[in-house]
Design an enzyme around this catalytic site. Sequence first.
Site, PDB file in Angstrom:
ATOM      1  CE  LYS A   1       8.142  11.475  -4.726  1.00  0.00           C
ATOM      2  NZ  LYS A   1       7.861  10.030  -4.627  1.00  0.00           N
TER       3      LYS A   1
ATOM      4  CB  SER B   1       4.801   9.786  -2.144  1.00  0.00           C
ATOM      5  OG  SER B   1       5.865   9.196  -2.853  1.00  0.00           O
TER       6      SER B   1
ATOM      7  CB  SER C   1       5.395   6.679  -4.719  1.00  0.00           C
ATOM      8  OG  SER C   1       4.897   6.723  -3.416  1.00  0.00           O
TER       9      SER C   1
HETATM   10  N1  GLN Z   1       1.988   4.709  -0.359  1.00  0.00           N
HETATM   11  C1  GLN Z   1       3.100   3.921   0.031  1.00  0.00           C
HETATM   12  C2  GLN Z   1       3.632   4.393   1.357  1.00  0.00           C
HETATM   13  O1  GLN Z   1       3.037   5.224   1.919  1.00  0.00           O
HETATM   14  C3  GLN Z   1       4.155   3.957  -1.027  1.00  0.00           C
HETATM   15  C4  GLN Z   1       4.941   5.190  -1.029  1.00  0.00           C
HETATM   16  C5  GLN Z   1       6.011   5.182  -2.065  1.00  0.00           C
HETATM   17  O2  GLN Z   1       6.004   4.392  -2.983  1.00  0.00           O
HETATM   18  N2  GLN Z   1       6.967   6.063  -1.872  1.00  0.00           N
HETATM   19  O3  GLN Z   1       4.617   3.936   1.841  1.00  0.00           O
END
Ligand code: GLN
Length: 490
Positions: free
Chosen positions: A81, A156, A180
């Site tokens: 990532k 994400s 994410s």
């Molecule tokens: N979707 C969540 C956010 O927008 C989690 C994102 C993540 O785990 N990095 O914060």
Amino acid sequence: MSQELYYKTASELSELLEKGEVSSVELTQSVIDRTKSVDDRVRAFNSFDEADALFQAEASDKRRSENGALGPLDGIPVGIKDVLAVDGQPLTCSSKILENFVSPYDATCIQKLKQQGAVLWGRLNMDEFAMGSSTENSAMGLTSNPWNLDCVPGGSSGGSAAAVAAGETILALGSDTGGSIRQPASYCGIVGLKPTYGRVSRYGLAAFASSLDQVGPMGRSVADVAILLQGIAGHDERDSTSYDSETRSYLESMNSLEGKKWKLGLPKEYFANVSDPSAMEPIEKAVEFYKNLGCEIQEVSLPHTEYAVATYYIIATAEASSNLARYDGIRYTHRAEKFDDKDSVDIYCQSRAEGFGEEVKRRVILGTYVLSSGYYDAYYLKAQKTRTLIRQDFLNAFEEVDALLTPTSPGPAFKKGTKSDDPLEMYLSDIFTISANLAGIPGLSLPCGYSDGMPIGLQILGKPFKEEELLAIAQEFEDAHDYKNQHPNL
Ligand code: GLN
């Protein structure tokens, strides 16, 4: 060979490599070719360096033939990532503000993978600074869900999940601050694990919300996730929140738990919150499966669940506003060309205004607000207290049961563009995943069926530092089903 190399699991491949039936160069080439043939549609990668991957693969083959392999990851491609530092590679966090930044050092998890001979393969797309649930917040373009190119891959870590599902890598690293890893894993029909907070070093992970962030493994099978977790876990003196414990083999400890009759809890607040009933069917069948296996299933309550989304979006944004202050147009790449010469603050303001996307700005503003002196007690402090209550809910439930079963997400992957104009609606897609980050406990998402042809994930939440239990519970299900061999039609 019965199946393309790029769709084999790391466990199968490491055996084939050991027997000399394939080489890492052949395997890596197969992943590169696959990427070239499908990534114009999937767009999982921000960048990759084919020659560098083949160079690593050659070194792996040479090492294996001369001195033997360094372990099960030797020669296996692992996608990264674009939030983790790899020395000499771009590190963009899918943000314009870092578009030309090249990392000067390795993250600890990357250093560990290098020491074990893994082939680091490409930089995977994500929501900008990991803020989002669909990868639509990326400044590098949209990633598609390999099961339906009109749908989002989740986020994400959407690039990581899509690449694993599409056979563009064998394994991938993601990061999980509020879901994410697990949510994109569920949307793309793969396995993803968020380890216990502290299990994996965060050194070299670009920080979003430091008290919630964890790096974790993504793969097409439970065993693969166990192998990659093994590769990255462990104490690191460069991360004072990393947990000091002896490292063990997750694969062995998982296997030693085979056949155990687990006590599994169903949190009633989670089951009341599913918006798409057809997405519940596979979850209910999975629960039935465990019952038939002889596990004891019981309803439990996590009474503070309704506060989780609000608590998370106060704590995460507060930490983000502080963590992202370093991107000031001076120390990192993007600097505005036009600014007021007499006012250095103007460089910061202009550079940040140009370099950050909408969602990142929204969060920095929200986070700055909740931390500001007049509102600190009303928001931030209260959220911290609620966080303790949420953690206590889980600890109470784990007095009664070994682990919890829940949906990973309220529904399957949604169509691109359907939630991007409505941040609140987007935030609600994390409703089942964020509590685990607030509580610091491990969580795993496992493919358990489909709704209208799109994958559905079963989430298993467990006791702190008991990742092997989650893996063992997941393995029982995987053994009895064939999801790991089902792939999207690309
Ligand atoms: N979707 C969540 C956010 O927008 C989690 C994102 C993540 O785990 N990095 O914060």
